[in-house]
Design a protein around this motif. Structure first.
Motif, mmCIF file in Angstrom:
data_model
loop_
_atom_site.group_PDB
_atom_site.id
_atom_site.type_symbol
_atom_site.label_atom_id
_atom_site.label_comp_id
_atom_site.label_asym_id
_atom_site.label_seq_id
_atom_site.Cartn_x
_atom_site.Cartn_y
_atom_site.Cartn_z
ATOM 1 N N SER A 5 0.753 -1.747 -0.249
ATOM 2 C CA SER A 5 0.139 -0.228 0.018
ATOM 3 C C SER A 5 1.234 1.623 -0.194
ATOM 4 C CB SER A 5 -0.819 0.170 0.970
ATOM 5 O OG SER A 5 -2.262 -0.888 1.119
ATOM 6 N N ARG A 8 2.167 1.662 -3.316
ATOM 7 C CA ARG A 8 1.217 2.191 -4.680
ATOM 8 C C ARG A 8 1.295 3.301 -4.244
ATOM 9 N NH1 ARG A 8 -0.070 -0.968 -9.466
ATOM 10 N NH2 ARG A 8 -2.704 -0.706 -8.781
ATOM 11 N N GLN A 12 1.812 7.013 -7.187
ATOM 12 C CA GLN A 12 0.209 8.242 -7.033
ATOM 13 C C GLN A 12 1.033 9.023 -6.500
ATOM 14 O OE1 GLN A 12 -2.620 6.699 -8.179
ATOM 15 N NE2 GLN A 12 -3.165 8.414 -8.477
ATOM 16 N N SER A 42 0.449 -1.926 -12.735
ATOM 17 C CA SER A 42 -1.097 -2.528 -12.236
ATOM 18 C C SER A 42 -0.452 -3.990 -12.925
ATOM 19 C CB SER A 42 -1.800 -1.738 -12.484
ATOM 20 O OG SER A 42 -2.038 -0.840 -11.804
ATOM 21 N N TYR A 60 -9.114 -6.931 -16.049
ATOM 22 C CA TYR A 60 -9.604 -5.943 -16.303
ATOM 23 C C TYR A 60 -9.926 -5.885 -17.606
ATOM 24 C CZ TYR A 60 -10.237 -0.715 -15.522
ATOM 25 O OH TYR A 60 -11.116 0.504 -15.283
ATOM 26 N N LEU A 96 -6.390 5.079 -13.860
ATOM 27 C CA LEU A 96 -6.268 4.900 -12.463
ATOM 28 C C LEU A 96 -7.311 4.069 -11.958
ATOM 29 C CD1 LEU A 96 -6.323 8.288 -12.425
ATOM 30 C CD2 LEU A 96 -4.023 7.135 -11.717
ATOM 31 N N GLY A 97 -8.253 3.915 -13.182
ATOM 32 C CA GLY A 97 -9.389 2.273 -12.750
ATOM 33 C C GLY A 97 -9.014 0.933 -12.635
ATOM 34 N N ARG A 99 -5.776 1.148 -11.957
ATOM 35 C CA ARG A 99 -4.537 0.632 -11.077
ATOM 36 C C ARG A 99 -5.977 0.437 -9.604
ATOM 37 N NH1 ARG A 99 -0.047 1.795 -10.721
ATOM 38 N NH2 ARG A 99 0.247 2.728 -8.864
ATOM 39 N N ARG A 100 -7.122 0.970 -10.028
ATOM 40 C CA ARG A 100 -7.929 0.969 -8.295
ATOM 41 C C ARG A 100 -8.117 -1.011 -7.992
ATOM 42 N NH1 ARG A 100 -10.019 6.171 -9.765
ATOM 43 N NH2 ARG A 100 -11.831 4.781 -10.904
ATOM 44 N N HIS A 101 -8.837 -1.556 -9.603
ATOM 45 C CA HIS A 101 -9.238 -2.723 -9.445
ATOM 46 C C HIS A 101 -8.077 -3.578 -9.063
ATOM 47 C CE1 HIS A 101 -11.233 -5.974 -11.852
ATOM 48 N NE2 HIS A 101 -9.763 -6.500 -11.812
ATOM 49 N N ASP A 103 -5.734 -2.986 -7.129
ATOM 50 C CA ASP A 103 -5.419 -3.306 -6.021
ATOM 51 C C ASP A 103 -6.206 -4.030 -4.606
ATOM 52 O OD1 ASP A 103 -2.813 -1.316 -6.077
ATOM 53 O OD2 ASP A 103 -4.000 0.718 -5.841
ATOM 54 N N ASP A 104 -7.363 -3.356 -5.109
ATOM 55 C CA ASP A 104 -8.735 -3.948 -4.960
ATOM 56 C C ASP A 104 -8.120 -5.765 -4.825
ATOM 57 O OD1 ASP A 104 -9.643 -1.350 -4.341
ATOM 58 O OD2 ASP A 104 -11.062 -1.945 -5.471
#
Length: 412
Positions: A5, A8, A12, A42, A60, A96-97, A99-101, A103-104
């Motif tokens: 975390s 990453r 950002q 990612s 993704y 960026l979406g 990256r969030r996918h 990371d989750d």
């Protein structure tokens, strides 16, 4: 999970001050758009961990394996490197979406695995963290090249102040005895494969300058006709100089008889006592010839660094700047780490008994052991976790956009 975390989040933070338009430009084949770095880091986690390990992981986009693979031939076909700037889509919001996918999914993976299953993945997780930190450095070097092409020299980050004081009165030499010594490393919690195996090699007595070459010293080389004297240059370097019109380090320009230098916080007058930066191997070798010295071998550099003080440079701060600071006062070798990457005269080649890792990750370092030179030390843009005497960076001899400089060596 905490380290994942943190790293990453650092990536950002480095791009928070950039505009969307900044992040889509590619100014030369070696430069990748910031948007591509955000996606590729990612892709690495998705390709090497999530798709292989996490149950019911949903990819993704099937297109991203083609768009954001860097150089892994065993993974499949990929978009040409020199055309990464052609990709207006996917847009930054989609990246960026992504990256969030990822990371989750990584959160699910790292919080649900335990025991032996987690231990088996640990080397690959550590490699992924180091890989992301390497791309943090590339984000800084690449956006600097992008912004340098703007006629108004915009700043990417605010100036972080004047830095350290200097009382430099000229470089001195630090001598080392010859002998049979050990090099490389084994058994660290993480190391790149090219840092080992540990092995022995013979050194003859040598000396290193106690600090890197400065802007003032390099300006003297220019004034003395260094870029007009073919006898100082390797043949390939002289050909490159003439083909590309080199007259000074990459981001220097003459302004009414004075030098100006583009930095990540705008254009400034080069500080005379700060390390000169953005030199190719050819320029570093020519300067060493002019100075009556030479570049160090990488094993000489490593042997000396093991006996020097720890990092004393100015390192990148996420969301802020990166520029080499002056070398502070001290005794012995100074600023071996954290100022500029220091060119060595050593070809980038495998150590004795080296074998690349099996599978696609084996393409990470070993396949590039041809036609490149080793740099040591780490620069102001390098993550502190990569600062160690055995770290081997490498670039082709004409590369100038990295934070690369030099330290002189001589035989004794």
């Amino acid at each position: 999970m905490v380290e994942y975390s943190r790293i990453r989040a650092n990536t950002q933070a480095m791009v928070e001050r950039l505009d969307c338009e900044d992040m889509v430009i590619q100014t030369m084949p070696d430069v990748s758009p910031t948007k591509w770095h955000l996606a590729h880091t990612s892709w690495f986690w998705e390709t090497f961990l999530l798709l292989e390990v996490l149950d019911r992981y949903r990819e993704y986009s099937c297109e991203y394996n083609y768009l954001f693979n860097s150089y892994y031939d065993t993974i499949g076909a990929r978009h040409p490197r020199h055309q990464r700037g052609f990709l207006s889509r996917p847009g930054l919001a989609d990246v960026l979406g992504y990256r969030r996918h990822v990371d989750d999914a990584m959160t699910r993976l790292l919080t649900t695995l335990e025991g032996e299953a987690l231990e088996r993945l640990e080397p690959l997780v550590r490699l992924g963290l180091a890989h992301e930190e390497q791309h943090q450095e590339l984000i800084l070097t690449d956006i600097k090249h992008v912004l340098s092409h703007n006629p108004f020299a915009p700043a990417a980050f605010p100036d972080t102040g004047p830095g350290a004081a200097s009382d430099d009165s000229g470089a001195s030499w630090v001598g080392f005895d010859g002998g049979l010594f050990e090099f490389g490393v084994e058994g660290l919690p993480f190391q790149f494969d090219n840092e080992g195996p540990r092995h022995e090699a013979l050194l003859t007595p040598f000396a290193l300058a106690d600090r890197p070459v400065t802007n003032a010293e390099y300006a003297a080389f220019i004034r003395d006709g260094g870029y007009r004297t073919p006898s100082l240059w390797l043949s390939d370097g002289w050909a490159r100089l003439n083909a590309e019109g080199w007259q000074a380090p990459l981001y220097w320009r003459a302004d009414d008889g004075a030098w100006r230098e583009f930095t990540l916080h705008g254009e400034v007058t080069p500080r005379p006592d700060a390390p000169v930066v953005h030199l190719s191997f050819y320029e570093a070798a020519a300067y060493a010839e002019w100075a009556g010295a030479r570049l160090p071998g990488e094993r000489e550099w490593e042997h000396a660094a093991r006996r020097s003080a720890g990092p004393d440079g100015r390192f990148a701060v996420p969301g802020q700047s990166a520029h080499p600071d002056v070398c502070g006062p001290g005794i012995g070798l100074r600023q071996m780490f954290g100022g500029v990457w220091e060119w060595t005269r050593s070809d980038y080649a495998p150590y004795p008994r080296y074998r690349p890792a099996p599978g696609a990750v084996g393409e990470y370092n070993g396949k590039f052991m041809s036609g490149q030179y080793v740099l040591r030390g780490g620069s102001c843009a390098t993550s502190k976790g990569h600062i160690r005497p055995t770290y081997r960076n490498f670039f082709p001899p004409q590369a100038r956009w990295q934070f690369s400089g030099l330290r002189l060596a001589k035989d004794i």
